[in-house]
Design a protein around this motif. Structure first.
Motif, mmCIF file in Angstrom:
data_model
loop_
_atom_site.group_PDB
_atom_site.id
_atom_site.type_symbol
_atom_site.label_atom_id
_atom_site.label_comp_id
_atom_site.label_asym_id
_atom_site.label_seq_id
_atom_site.Cartn_x
_atom_site.Cartn_y
_atom_site.Cartn_z
ATOM 1 N N SER A 96 -38.422 -2.388 -31.822
ATOM 2 C CA SER A 96 -38.088 -1.594 -32.903
ATOM 3 C C SER A 96 -38.490 0.111 -32.265
ATOM 4 O O SER A 96 -39.079 0.229 -31.434
ATOM 5 C CB SER A 96 -38.590 -1.840 -34.109
ATOM 6 O OG SER A 96 -40.010 -1.427 -34.256
ATOM 7 N N TRP A 97 -37.788 1.108 -33.077
ATOM 8 C CA TRP A 97 -38.185 2.437 -32.840
ATOM 9 C C TRP A 97 -39.772 2.677 -33.277
ATOM 10 O O TRP A 97 -40.409 3.141 -32.284
ATOM 11 C CB TRP A 97 -37.274 3.501 -33.875
ATOM 12 C CG TRP A 97 -37.755 4.641 -33.933
ATOM 13 C CD1 TRP A 97 -37.190 5.546 -32.882
ATOM 14 C CD2 TRP A 97 -38.532 5.374 -34.737
ATOM 15 N NE1 TRP A 97 -37.790 6.927 -33.100
ATOM 16 C CE2 TRP A 97 -38.581 6.813 -34.275
ATOM 17 C CE3 TRP A 97 -38.778 4.979 -35.850
ATOM 18 C CZ2 TRP A 97 -39.218 7.375 -34.973
ATOM 19 C CZ3 TRP A 97 -39.819 5.851 -36.677
ATOM 20 C CH2 TRP A 97 -39.715 7.130 -36.326
ATOM 21 N N GLY A 98 -40.040 2.063 -34.300
ATOM 22 C CA GLY A 98 -41.506 2.312 -34.777
ATOM 23 C C GLY A 98 -42.417 1.655 -33.892
ATOM 24 O O GLY A 98 -43.486 2.103 -33.748
ATOM 25 N N GLY A 99 -42.069 0.739 -33.058
ATOM 26 C CA GLY A 99 -43.179 -0.004 -31.963
ATOM 27 C C GLY A 99 -42.709 0.560 -30.573
ATOM 28 O O GLY A 99 -43.399 0.150 -29.832
ATOM 29 N N ALA A 100 -42.122 1.888 -30.680
ATOM 30 C CA ALA A 100 -41.898 2.327 -29.228
ATOM 31 C C ALA A 100 -43.121 3.483 -29.458
ATOM 32 O O ALA A 100 -43.358 4.017 -30.461
ATOM 33 C CB ALA A 100 -40.624 3.152 -29.290
ATOM 34 N N PHE A 101 -43.497 3.868 -28.050
ATOM 35 C CA PHE A 101 -44.634 4.976 -28.015
ATOM 36 C C PHE A 101 -43.911 6.339 -28.320
ATOM 37 O O PHE A 101 -42.674 6.865 -28.139
ATOM 38 C CB PHE A 101 -44.948 5.276 -26.752
ATOM 39 C CG PHE A 101 -45.788 4.111 -26.212
ATOM 40 C CD1 PHE A 101 -46.991 3.881 -26.868
ATOM 41 C CD2 PHE A 101 -45.329 3.247 -25.165
ATOM 42 C CE1 PHE A 101 -47.661 2.773 -26.416
ATOM 43 C CE2 PHE A 101 -46.154 2.137 -24.607
ATOM 44 C CZ PHE A 101 -47.466 1.664 -25.307
ATOM 45 N N TYR A 102 -44.551 7.213 -29.279
ATOM 46 C CA TYR A 102 -44.213 8.377 -29.618
ATOM 47 C C TYR A 102 -44.023 9.354 -28.357
ATOM 48 O O TYR A 102 -44.765 9.319 -27.477
ATOM 49 C CB TYR A 102 -45.281 9.199 -30.601
ATOM 50 C CG TYR A 102 -45.004 10.368 -31.243
ATOM 51 C CD1 TYR A 102 -44.245 10.555 -32.299
ATOM 52 C CD2 TYR A 102 -45.456 11.618 -30.808
ATOM 53 C CE1 TYR A 102 -43.825 11.662 -32.958
ATOM 54 C CE2 TYR A 102 -45.038 12.926 -31.290
ATOM 55 C CZ TYR A 102 -44.493 13.028 -32.291
ATOM 56 O OH TYR A 102 -44.141 14.180 -32.932
#
Length: 211
Positions: A96-102
């Motif tokens: 998911s996007w939330g689990g990608a690095f900022y």
């Protein structure tokens, strides 16, 4: 606390959980963290410390939390409250996007990505200790999230393992000012050798410290 020095070649920056779900607007935990994060200037301070670490050749370790999947914890007998909540919300969901690095805070060329931690400690059931020791690291500077959970737990274990531990007051955040106070004013002094601001860390790193 005694005067702190950060020897070149044996000091590392440890960045915990730099995920979108923590750091980005729209992240699942950002609403709970945003007030404290904004008040301390979290994003700017993280960027400054990371840039300075790179400039002086300090290794950067990324310490990521386990990215959740729907079948995680099936058959587990003793979930912690934090694990149960994270699973319910699918925090840092795999893929998911939330689990990608900022953007800008994830691993860059040469950074060491440690195996994902399932609980609050970045040492438990990961390769962090061996990765540090194989590179001769003796001093660790913790930044990232969250101050009173993963940062505190990981840093306590680091101290127990014999590392020199630094906490950075304004390169982390928590869900309340009270939690930040507990992390740095009550609990931190019981194990950390140094509790500094970003500006103080940058000043130390700018000095020539070969030993």
């Amino acid at each position: 606390m005694t005067e702190t020095a950060y020897p070149r070649g044996t000091t590392a920056l440890l960045c915990i959980d730099p995920y979108n779900d923590f750091l980005a607007e729209g992240g699942k935990m950002w609403p709970a963290l945003s007030e404290v994060a904004t008040s301390v200037g979290l994003h700017a301070n993280l960027a400054q410390i990371r840039a300075t670490a790179r400039d002086v050749g300090m290794p950067i370790f990324i310490l990521p939390h386990h990215r959740h999947h729907a079948t995680d914890f099936e058959g587990w007998a003793h979930l912690t409250p934090s694990q149960a909540a994270a699973h319910e919300y699918q925090l840092f969901a795999g893929g998911s996007w939330g689990g990608a690095f900022y953007e800008g805070f994830g691993p860059d060329h040469g950074d060491i990505i440690v195996k994902e931690h399932w609980g609050a400690s970045s040492f438990a059931n990961t390769d962090l200790d061996v990765q540090l020791r194989q590179r001769g690291i003796t001093h660790v500077i913790f930044v990232g999230l969250i101050a009173n959970t993963c940062i505190e737990t990981s840093a306590r274990v680091a101290a127990e393992l014999g590392y020199h531990v630094t906490l950075v007051r304004d390169a982390t955040a928590a869900m309340s000012a009270e939690a930040m106070h507990a992390a740095h004013e009550i609990n931190g002094p019981t194990y950390a050798q140094a509790i500094l601001t970003t500006a103080e860390v940058l000043n130390h790193l700018a000095k020539k410290q070969d030993t």
